[in-house]
Write a protein that holds these residues in place. Sequence first.
Motif, PDB file in Angstrom:
ATOM      1  N   PRO A   1      32.879  23.856  12.373  1.00 30.96           N
ATOM      2  CA  PRO A   1      33.752  23.348  11.307  1.00 30.96           C
ATOM      3  C   PRO A   1      33.749  21.822  11.244  1.00 30.96           C
ATOM      4  CG  PRO A   1      34.928  24.934  12.694  1.00 30.96           C
ATOM      5  CD  PRO A   1      33.581  24.776  13.293  1.00 30.96           C
ATOM      6  N   ASP A   2      33.653  21.184  12.409  1.00 32.75           N
ATOM      7  CA  ASP A   2      33.670  19.714  12.441  1.00 32.75           C
ATOM      8  C   ASP A   2      32.461  19.142  11.685  1.00 32.75           C
ATOM      9  OD1 ASP A   2      34.791  17.175  13.595  1.00 32.75           O
ATOM     10  OD2 ASP A   2      32.756  17.101  14.407  1.00 32.75           O
ATOM     11  N   LEU A   3      31.299  19.731  11.911  1.00 30.14           N
ATOM     12  CA  LEU A   3      30.097  19.230  11.223  1.00 30.14           C
ATOM     13  C   LEU A   3      30.205  19.477   9.717  1.00 30.14           C
ATOM     14  CD1 LEU A   3      27.149  20.310  13.549  1.00 30.14           C
ATOM     15  CD2 LEU A   3      28.214  18.072  13.297  1.00 30.14           C
ATOM     16  N   ILE A   4      30.697  20.650   9.360  1.00 32.33           N
ATOM     17  CA  ILE A   4      30.719  21.016   7.949  1.00 32.33           C
ATOM     18  C   ILE A   4      31.780  20.226   7.167  1.00 32.33           C
ATOM     19  CG2 ILE A   4      31.195  22.923   6.368  1.00 32.33           C
ATOM     20  CD1 ILE A   4      29.991  24.794   8.297  1.00 32.33           C
ATOM     21  N   ASN A   5      32.946  20.062   7.786  1.00 27.95           N
ATOM     22  CA  ASN A   5      34.062  19.489   7.016  1.00 27.95           C
ATOM     23  C   ASN A   5      34.283  17.991   7.282  1.00 27.95           C
ATOM     24  OD1 ASN A   5      34.881  22.010   5.696  1.00 27.95           O
ATOM     25  ND2 ASN A   5      35.387  22.676   7.765  1.00 27.95           N
ATOM     26  N   ARG A   6      34.433  17.612   8.571  1.00 29.09           N
ATOM     27  CA  ARG A   6      34.673  16.177   8.833  1.00 29.09           C
ATOM     28  C   ARG A   6      33.427  15.346   8.563  1.00 29.09           C
ATOM     29  NH1 ARG A   6      33.093  12.714  11.999  1.00 29.09           N
ATOM     30  NH2 ARG A   6      32.063  14.272  13.289  1.00 29.09           N
ATOM     31  N   LEU A   7      32.311  15.770   9.168  1.00 30.54           N
ATOM     32  CA  LEU A   7      31.086  14.987   8.973  1.00 30.54           C
ATOM     33  C   LEU A   7      30.670  15.013   7.499  1.00 30.54           C
ATOM     34  CD1 LEU A   7      28.841  13.321  10.269  1.00 30.54           C
ATOM     35  CD2 LEU A   7      27.560  15.440  10.632  1.00 30.54           C
ATOM     36  N   GLY A   8      30.853  16.167   6.853  1.00 29.15           N
ATOM     37  CA  GLY A   8      30.519  16.275   5.421  1.00 29.15           C
ATOM     38  C   GLY A   8      31.287  15.248   4.603  1.00 29.15           C
ATOM     39  N   MET A   9      32.573  15.082   4.936  1.00 29.98           N
ATOM     40  CA  MET A   9      33.388  14.087   4.214  1.00 29.98           C
ATOM     41  C   MET A   9      32.881  12.675   4.496  1.00 29.98           C
ATOM     42  SD  MET A   9      35.849  13.352   2.204  1.00 29.98           S
ATOM     43  CE  MET A   9      37.106  14.623   2.064  1.00 29.98           C
ATOM     44  N   GLU A  10      32.536  12.426   5.768  1.00 27.91           N
ATOM     45  CA  GLU A  10      32.026  11.095   6.135  1.00 27.91           C
ATOM     46  C   GLU A  10      30.769  10.783   5.301  1.00 27.91           C
ATOM     47  OE1 GLU A  10      32.644  10.449  10.513  1.00 27.91           O
ATOM     48  OE2 GLU A  10      30.524   9.921  10.356  1.00 27.91           O
ATOM     49  N   GLN A  11      29.913  11.790   5.172  1.00 31.56           N
ATOM     50  CA  GLN A  11      28.657  11.597   4.427  1.00 31.56           C
ATOM     51  C   GLN A  11      28.930  11.359   2.942  1.00 31.56           C
ATOM     52  OE1 GLN A  11      27.045  15.297   5.838  1.00 31.56           O
ATOM     53  NE2 GLN A  11      25.753  14.305   7.379  1.00 31.56           N
ATOM     54  N   LEU A  12      29.853  12.124   2.386  1.00 31.86           N
ATOM     55  CA  LEU A  12      30.173  11.938   0.965  1.00 31.86           C
ATOM     56  C   LEU A  12      30.736  10.538   0.722  1.00 31.86           C
ATOM     57  CD1 LEU A  12      30.537  13.351  -1.906  1.00 31.86           C
ATOM     58  CD2 LEU A  12      32.944  13.500  -1.255  1.00 31.86           C
ATOM     59  N   LEU A  13      31.660  10.117   1.608  1.00 27.68           N
ATOM     60  CA  LEU A  13      32.299   8.811   1.397  1.00 27.68           C
ATOM     61  C   LEU A  13      31.323   7.654   1.585  1.00 27.68           C
ATOM     62  CD1 LEU A  13      35.799   9.502   2.983  1.00 27.68           C
ATOM     63  CD2 LEU A  13      35.253   9.197   0.547  1.00 27.68           C
ATOM     64  N   ALA A  14      30.347   7.837   2.485  1.00 29.69           N
ATOM     65  CA  ALA A  14      29.324   6.789   2.647  1.00 29.69           C
ATOM     66  C   ALA A  14      28.551   6.647   1.334  1.00 29.69           C
ATOM     67  CB  ALA A  14      28.385   7.148   3.790  1.00 29.69           C
ATOM     68  N   ALA A  15      28.266   7.765   0.692  1.00 31.78           N
ATOM     69  CA  ALA A  15      27.548   7.710  -0.591  1.00 31.78           C
ATOM     70  C   ALA A  15      28.434   7.102  -1.684  1.00 31.78           C
ATOM     71  CB  ALA A  15      27.085   9.121  -0.988  1.00 31.78           C
ATOM     72  N   VAL A  16      29.737   7.439  -1.671  1.00 32.27           N
ATOM     73  CA  VAL A  16      30.665   6.847  -2.658  1.00 32.27           C
ATOM     74  C   VAL A  16      30.688   5.328  -2.478  1.00 32.27           C
ATOM     75  CG1 VAL A  16      33.109   6.644  -3.333  1.00 32.27           C
ATOM     76  CG2 VAL A  16      32.129   8.900  -2.888  1.00 32.27           C
ATOM     77  N   ASP A  17      30.765   4.879  -1.224  1.00 30.19           N
ATOM     78  CA  ASP A  17      30.794   3.434  -0.963  1.00 30.19           C
ATOM     79  C   ASP A  17      29.508   2.775  -1.460  1.00 30.19           C
ATOM     80  OD1 ASP A  17      33.318   3.507   0.080  1.00 30.19           O
ATOM     81  OD2 ASP A  17      32.665   3.652   2.171  1.00 30.19           O
ATOM     82  N   ALA A  18      28.378   3.479  -1.271  1.00 28.78           N
ATOM     83  CA  ALA A  18      27.092   2.894  -1.690  1.00 28.78           C
ATOM     84  C   ALA A  18      26.990   2.818  -3.219  1.00 28.78           C
ATOM     85  CB  ALA A  18      25.933   3.726  -1.125  1.00 28.78           C
ATOM     86  N   VAL A  19      27.470   3.853  -3.895  1.00 30.54           N
ATOM     87  CA  VAL A  19      27.353   3.912  -5.369  1.00 30.54           C
ATOM     88  C   VAL A  19      28.427   3.055  -6.047  1.00 30.54           C
ATOM     89  CG1 VAL A  19      27.573   5.487  -7.359  1.00 30.54           C
ATOM     90  CG2 VAL A  19      26.257   6.187  -5.355  1.00 30.54           C
ATOM     91  N   GLY A  20      29.603   2.991  -5.406  1.00 30.16           N
ATOM     92  CA  GLY A  20      30.734   2.266  -6.009  1.00 30.16           C
ATOM     93  C   GLY A  20      31.612   3.209  -6.816  1.00 30.16           C
ATOM     94  N   THR A  21      32.847   2.777  -7.102  1.00 32.73           N
ATOM     95  CA  THR A  21      33.805   3.661  -7.773  1.00 32.73           C
ATOM     96  C   THR A  21      34.039   3.254  -9.227  1.00 32.73           C
ATOM     97  OG1 THR A  21      35.568   2.293  -6.861  1.00 32.73           O
ATOM     98  CG2 THR A  21      35.064   4.325  -5.685  1.00 32.73           C
ATOM     99  N   GLY A  22      33.092   2.485  -9.775  1.00 34.75           N
ATOM    100  CA  GLY A  22      33.251   1.963 -11.135  1.00 34.75           C
ATOM    101  C   GLY A  22      33.684   2.987 -12.172  1.00 34.75           C
ATOM    102  N   ASP A  23      32.983   4.132 -12.260  1.00 29.30           N
ATOM    103  CA  ASP A  23      33.284   5.119 -13.301  1.00 29.30           C
ATOM    104  C   ASP A  23      34.294   6.173 -12.855  1.00 29.30           C
ATOM    105  OD1 ASP A  23      31.290   4.207 -15.228  1.00 29.30           O
ATOM    106  OD2 ASP A  23      29.813   4.905 -13.749  1.00 29.30           O
ATOM    107  N   LEU A  24      34.598   6.174 -11.575  1.00 24.88           N
ATOM    108  CA  LEU A  24      35.316   7.318 -10.999  1.00 24.88           C
ATOM    109  C   LEU A  24      36.826   7.280 -11.286  1.00 24.88           C
ATOM    110  CD1 LEU A  24      34.664   9.792  -9.219  1.00 24.88           C
ATOM    111  CD2 LEU A  24      35.150   8.377  -7.209  1.00 24.88           C
ATOM    112  N   ASP A  25      37.332   8.369 -11.905  1.00 27.46           N
ATOM    113  CA  ASP A  25      38.775   8.487 -12.157  1.00 27.46           C
ATOM    114  C   ASP A  25      39.466   9.325 -11.081  1.00 27.46           C
ATOM    115  OD1 ASP A  25      38.624   7.080 -14.554  1.00 27.46           O
ATOM    116  OD2 ASP A  25      38.036   8.897 -15.663  1.00 27.46           O
ATOM    117  N   ALA A  26      38.743  10.312 -10.527  1.00 31.53           N
ATOM    118  CA  ALA A  26      39.387  11.203  -9.559  1.00 31.53           C
ATOM    119  C   ALA A  26      38.356  11.854  -8.648  1.00 31.53           C
ATOM    120  CB  ALA A  26      40.165  12.303 -10.292  1.00 31.53           C
TER     121      ALA A  26
END
Length: 323
Positions: free
Chosen positions: A85-110
């Motif tokens: 569960p740790d790999l799927i949920n915690r690490l998965g979130m870490e990976q998603l947020l790293a990509a969000v940080d790289a792309v930026g939140t310019g267009d993102l509403d939610a």
Amino acid sequence: MGRRVFVTGANGRVGQPLVRDLVAAGDDVVGLSRTEQGAAQVRALGATCLVGSLADRDVVARGLAGAQVVYHLAGGLRGPGKQTPDLINRLGMEQLLAAVDAVGTGDLDALVFTSSCAVYGNRSGLVVDEEMPPQPSTRYGQSKVDAERLLLDAAGRGVPARIARLAAVYGPGFPFMLVDQIKAGKARLPGEGRNYVPTVHVDDAVQALRRIADAGQDGRVYNVADTDPVTLKAFYTQVHKAVGGKPVWFWSTWIPSYVQEAVARANERVQSHTPRRPMFTPDNIKLFRDSVRMRVERLQSELGMEWRHPNAVEGLKVVLGSA
Ligand SMILES: NC(=O)c1ccc[n+]([C@@H]2O[C@H](COP(=O)([O-])OP(=O)(O)OC[C@H]3O[C@@H](n4cnc5c(N)ncnc54)[C@H](OP(=O)(O)O)[C@@H]3O)[C@@H](O)[C@H]2O)c1
């Protein structure tokens, strides 16, 4: 005009009805699936779908680019082999947020994350609201708490993140209903069935996720469950009435819990050397034995939620036919 929406876990059990609903509402939906087969299911719903895992930073970045809404559903109880569960949920979130940080939140509403009622653990049937501190009894619940914390940190630095704590979802084809096992007379569960496991019909879960994306507040948590909780026994008694077979046998009153958990731990260890997803695990035992009810006033008063299926026994009659 429709929005650009990115859905991780798009081929999953909640992902597919959510994608169908968003496409019907006119949104331009891009899904993420780890397999071509899963991606084909998502495309059949009228969306486009990228193939890759959350670890594939470039693929995830393509999904995020220009997205106004992100639904992060990829995750779950446990995967096959060593996918804890740790790999799927915690690490998965870490990976998603790293990509969000790289792309930026310019267009993102939610950005809406599907956490779980498992964060509350066993509260002896207490009714809990979103302010109650998490107290998970399982590794799954802990991994969702850890993912929530990462997301709330991200909200602090400007990511428009919201958390949906989902109850156990039922609806056509959902394995939580144990239809096949009850029909075959082979349904066995731990505990006595007098406990409350929060439930929600998939249509209401999808509606809630959309309301949280459209009108939720950043950095806020929303419980997502039906309004009129029923005991596990009442839930499965209704499934049995509708599908026949044999009622669920609740077995753990006569096997000490430390023995159940030791056997489940050994089973999980052995199964984790195979490509299968172990079903009999300490987490699964606890999730079926824990008792908690979720207060959902926030969803109703702040987001105007209108439940189609406030009570699971009545909801099951719609899903399985009344008997
Ligand atoms: N269903 C419920 O009762 C319930 C209750 C509370 C919370 N939730 C949460 O709601 C979410 C959706 O649940 P669900 O029932 O739809 O789950 P599901 O049917 O098991 O689908 C999960 C999806 O996540 C994908 N996934 C898992 N790890 C991934 C990774 N590392 N990278 C990319 N994709 C990954 C899976 O891909 P594959 O198909 O390739 O495995 C699948 O598409 C999950 O986060 C779950 O924890 C569900």
